[in-house]
Design an enzyme around this catalytic site. Structure first.
Site, mmCIF file in Angstrom:
data_model
loop_
_atom_site.group_PDB
_atom_site.id
_atom_site.type_symbol
_atom_site.label_atom_id
_atom_site.label_comp_id
_atom_site.label_asym_id
_atom_site.label_seq_id
_atom_site.Cartn_x
_atom_site.Cartn_y
_atom_site.Cartn_z
ATOM 1 N N ASP A 164 44.895 72.229 60.967
ATOM 2 C CA ASP A 164 44.301 71.555 62.136
ATOM 3 C C ASP A 164 42.906 72.141 62.385
ATOM 4 O OD1 ASP A 164 43.597 70.647 64.681
ATOM 5 O OD2 ASP A 164 45.649 70.697 65.412
ATOM 6 N N HIS A 177 45.062 67.630 62.414
ATOM 7 C CA HIS A 177 45.236 67.388 63.854
ATOM 8 C C HIS A 177 45.940 66.055 64.125
ATOM 9 C CE1 HIS A 177 44.462 68.423 68.005
ATOM 10 N NE2 HIS A 177 44.044 67.196 68.243
ATOM 11 N N SER A 181 48.023 66.115 71.334
ATOM 12 C CA SER A 181 46.649 66.574 71.475
ATOM 13 C C SER A 181 46.295 66.764 72.953
ATOM 14 C CB SER A 181 45.716 65.597 70.746
ATOM 15 O OG SER A 181 44.412 66.085 70.685
HETATM 16 C C1 MLT Z 1 41.553 68.646 74.271
HETATM 17 O O1 MLT Z 1 40.415 68.416 74.643
HETATM 18 O O2 MLT Z 1 42.558 68.512 74.989
HETATM 19 C C2 MLT Z 1 41.703 69.118 72.864
HETATM 20 O O3 MLT Z 1 40.477 69.517 72.348
HETATM 21 C C3 MLT Z 1 42.331 68.076 72.019
HETATM 22 C C4 MLT Z 1 41.489 66.848 71.943
HETATM 23 O O4 MLT Z 1 41.500 66.062 72.867
HETATM 24 O O5 MLT Z 1 40.820 66.652 70.909
#
Ligand code: MLT
Length: 206
Positions: A158, A189, A108
């Site tokens: 996701d 996700h 992520s």
């Molecule tokens: C991010 O902010 O890098 C992406 O949206 C993934 C997350 O942190 O949820």
């Protein structure tokens, strides 16, 4: 295993038990910390050294690797600054711990900073496994990623990363010369058990 704040990032370091295995740079998701991906690292490459920093940006008290303006909308100046800072930390840690070039394993937000490091400081990484990654920079600089192995594992359902966005990331990295494998799992996700086997298989063939 040691934890230290004497470096530019608070982190965990675990030495290799099989030094021929590539060191892993483990990069956690939003709200995570340096402990989160250690078990995943052990599952995917048990003999590898593990270097696992904690993101320095706080969002409502939750550690991240760069600032965002909203979910999926990134502060790209901060992405650039933080990616360079992380690359410096990796160089520092490699020297101190005597490590070969590391393979990033990011989940992520950790996957997104790893993708940015590939695009901005390609020499910092031997390759990267990017779990639920999205495009970190709308207009990345021209990087030479010739021959760098990259695995992207996306979730078909996701809600944070649209499939097209992950495909665009794969295409961008490919056009910079990386050897990209892109898997789409029947997942959301979250990190799941089904992520383990493809990452393990990819590391084994590096
Ligand atoms: C991010 O902010 O890098 C992406 O949206 C993934 C997350 O942190 O949820």
């Amino acid at each position: 295993m040691s934890i230290t704040a004497e470096f530019s990032f608070v982190h965990r370091f675990k030495p290799a038990s099989e030094p021929v295995q590539p060191p892993l740079l483990l990069l956690h998701a939003t709200g995570g910390n340096e402990d989160d991906l250690l078990p995943l690292g052990r599952m995917i490459s048990p003999g590898s050294a593990q270097l696992s920093p904690r993101g320095k940006v706080l969002e409502g008290g939750m550690p991240r690797f760069f600032r965002r303006l909203a979910e999926g909308v990134f502060d790209e100046d901060d992405v650039r600054r933080r990616a360079r800072e992380l690359a410096e930390f990796v160089a520092e840690a490699r020297e101190t711990y005597g490590l070969a070039a590391a393979v990033a394993v990011g989940f992520s937000n950790g996957a997104n900073i790893a993708a940015a490091v590939l695009q901005l400081r390609p020499e910092a990484l031997a390759g990267a496994a990017l779990i639920r990654a999205m495009v970190p920079l709308q207009e990345p600089p021209a990087a030479d990623l010739s021959g760098k192995p990259v695995l992207i594992i996306s979730g078909a359902s996701d809600p944070i990363v649209p499939a097209d966005n992950a495909k665009r990331l794969a295409a961008l990295l490919k056009s910079a010369g990386a050897t990209v494998q892109h898997h789409m799992l029947p997942a959301g996700h979250g990190l799941s058990q089904t992520d383990v086997a493809p990452i393990k298989a990819w590391i084994e063939q590096l």
